[in-house]
Design an enzyme around this catalytic site. Structure first.
Site, mmCIF file in Angstrom:
data_model
loop_
_atom_site.group_PDB
_atom_site.id
_atom_site.type_symbol
_atom_site.label_atom_id
_atom_site.label_comp_id
_atom_site.label_asym_id
_atom_site.label_seq_id
_atom_site.Cartn_x
_atom_site.Cartn_y
_atom_site.Cartn_z
ATOM 1 C CE LYS A 124 -13.187 -26.237 -61.971
ATOM 2 N NZ LYS A 124 -14.326 -25.419 -61.544
ATOM 3 C CE LYS A 159 -9.675 -28.180 -63.695
ATOM 4 N NZ LYS A 159 -9.948 -27.470 -64.969
ATOM 5 N NE ARG A 209 -17.063 -20.494 -70.850
ATOM 6 C CZ ARG A 209 -17.335 -19.964 -69.656
ATOM 7 N NH1 ARG A 209 -18.262 -19.021 -69.552
ATOM 8 N NH2 ARG A 209 -16.683 -20.368 -68.591
ATOM 9 N NE ARG A 224 -12.473 -17.869 -70.854
ATOM 10 C CZ ARG A 224 -13.075 -18.773 -70.082
ATOM 11 N NH1 ARG A 224 -13.799 -18.388 -69.042
ATOM 12 N NH2 ARG A 224 -12.958 -20.054 -70.350
ATOM 13 N NE ARG A 232 -5.199 -17.762 -61.377
ATOM 14 C CZ ARG A 232 -5.543 -17.051 -60.316
ATOM 15 N NH1 ARG A 232 -6.522 -17.475 -59.534
ATOM 16 N NH2 ARG A 232 -4.918 -15.921 -60.035
ATOM 17 C CG ASP A 272 -14.203 -22.963 -69.664
ATOM 18 O OD1 ASP A 272 -14.887 -22.167 -70.346
ATOM 19 O OD2 ASP A 272 -14.063 -22.845 -68.437
ATOM 20 C CD GLU A 280 -13.714 -25.267 -65.375
ATOM 21 O OE1 GLU A 280 -14.750 -24.571 -65.305
ATOM 22 O OE2 GLU A 280 -12.701 -25.044 -64.690
ATOM 23 C CG ASN A 282 -18.072 -23.269 -67.143
ATOM 24 O OD1 ASN A 282 -17.709 -23.109 -65.981
ATOM 25 N ND2 ASN A 282 -17.210 -23.475 -68.128
#
Length: 315
Positions: A124, A159, A209, A224, A232, A272, A280, A282
């Protein structure tokens, strides 16, 4: 080449969509040997980092998909490469594993993603290094700062900093309904730091993604898309994945980050992006290999093993 996968239990794999399985399958197709171990299998004894690793043989069937030899203690440096593919939560046990992997590196092991790089890139918080691509963001445990941020932006997402799969994400609209309760819950009454971001309405088009492999960009993203009133898009939260070509903005973000993150020891990264904003970075166990390949024909696993072989060859 002997490839050791540090991963979650193989019995939990959903092989029709698991990215680690796609890596394994492509590695075996090229004649490499694959091994599996879990974090609890790693030990430091007499100064050497070892693991109780099992050689894995793929069966080619969907359900009973592998056979495993008996576990044997092997020094991690005996493998050509160790791939860190353990899912979060990024708790202290995860951090201890990175310390052991870092020590194994000093003994000659090749580990991807690099353990120090994983520790240095909270998934994050890392977006703060690339603030030109982010929505307005606040990181704090202070309730009044959060309330002030909400008053300014009116529609916000809150979050935890250590979640995955969309866990613990809340949206608070202009009416502020339940803001106090959410702050208390996520910060554990001011004892835990969280992230607050301005809500990005383009989430309805998907949380994209974007994969970076070996400093290069996979040309397709997996959007997504949230379902049934959800905010979400995460597949684990019921989102539907739709592969699509990268937009101009997607490419700008990805091509800026890809070489920098690769130089830091991150062979595989999953960005993301919602709308035009990076949300984000990842680095623990990025996924979506199979969904992109199935929908576009672009072989993500082949690109990954190409990058792995190139990195080990020193190219």
């Amino acid at each position: 080449m002997k490839i050791a996968f540090l991963t979650d239990p193989l019995s939990q794999f959903k092989t029709y969509k698991d990215s680690t399985f796609a890596m394994m399958r492509e590695a075996v197709r090229r004649g490499h040997s694959i091994y599996a171990m879990e974090p609890q299998d790693i030990a430091l004894e007499n100064g050497v980092v070892t693991a109780a690793a099992r050689q894995i043989h793929l069966t080619g069937t969907a359900d009973d998909w592998y056979r495993a030899d008996a576990a044997t203690d092997v020094a991690l440096k005996a493998f050509d490469v160790v791939l860190q593919r353990k899912d979060p939560p990024f708790d202290m046990e995860y951090i201890y594993a990175t310390y052991l992997l870092e020590l194994a590196e000093q003994q000659g092991a090749r580990v991807f993603n690099k353990p120090t790089a994983i520790r240095n890139h909270n998934e994050k918080l890392s977006i703060a290094q690339f603030s030109q691509f982010t929505a307005p963001t606040l990181v704090t445990r202070d309730a009044e700062r959060i309330r002030a941020f909400h008053r300014e932006h009116r529609d916000v997402i809150l979050k935890p900093l250590d979640g995955m799969g969309g866990m613990g994400i809340f949206r608070i609209g202009a009416d502020g309904m339940n803001l106090g309760s959410v702050i208390e819950t996520l910060t554990d009454n001011g004892s835990r730091t969280i992230m607050v971001q301005r809500y990005i309405p383009e989430i309805v088009q998907g949380d994209k993604r974007i994969l970076l492999i070996g400093g290069k960009v996979v040309p397709f993203a997996l959007a997504r898309i949230p379902q049934h009133g959800e905010i979400r898009g995460n597949l684990a939260a019921g989102g539907v994945g739709v592969a699509q070509a990268l937009s101009e903005r997607d490419l700008e973000i990805a091509q800026t980050l890809a070489p920098q993150l690769y130089q830091r020891g991150l062979l595989l990264v999953g960005l993301d992006v919602i709308g035009s904003c990076l949300t984000e970075v990842n680095v623990t166990s990025p996924t979506c290999f199979q969904e992109i390949t199935q929908q576009t024909g672009f072989d993500v696993a082949a690109m990954f093993i190409d990058a792995l072989e190139s990195a080990l060859a020193g190219n």
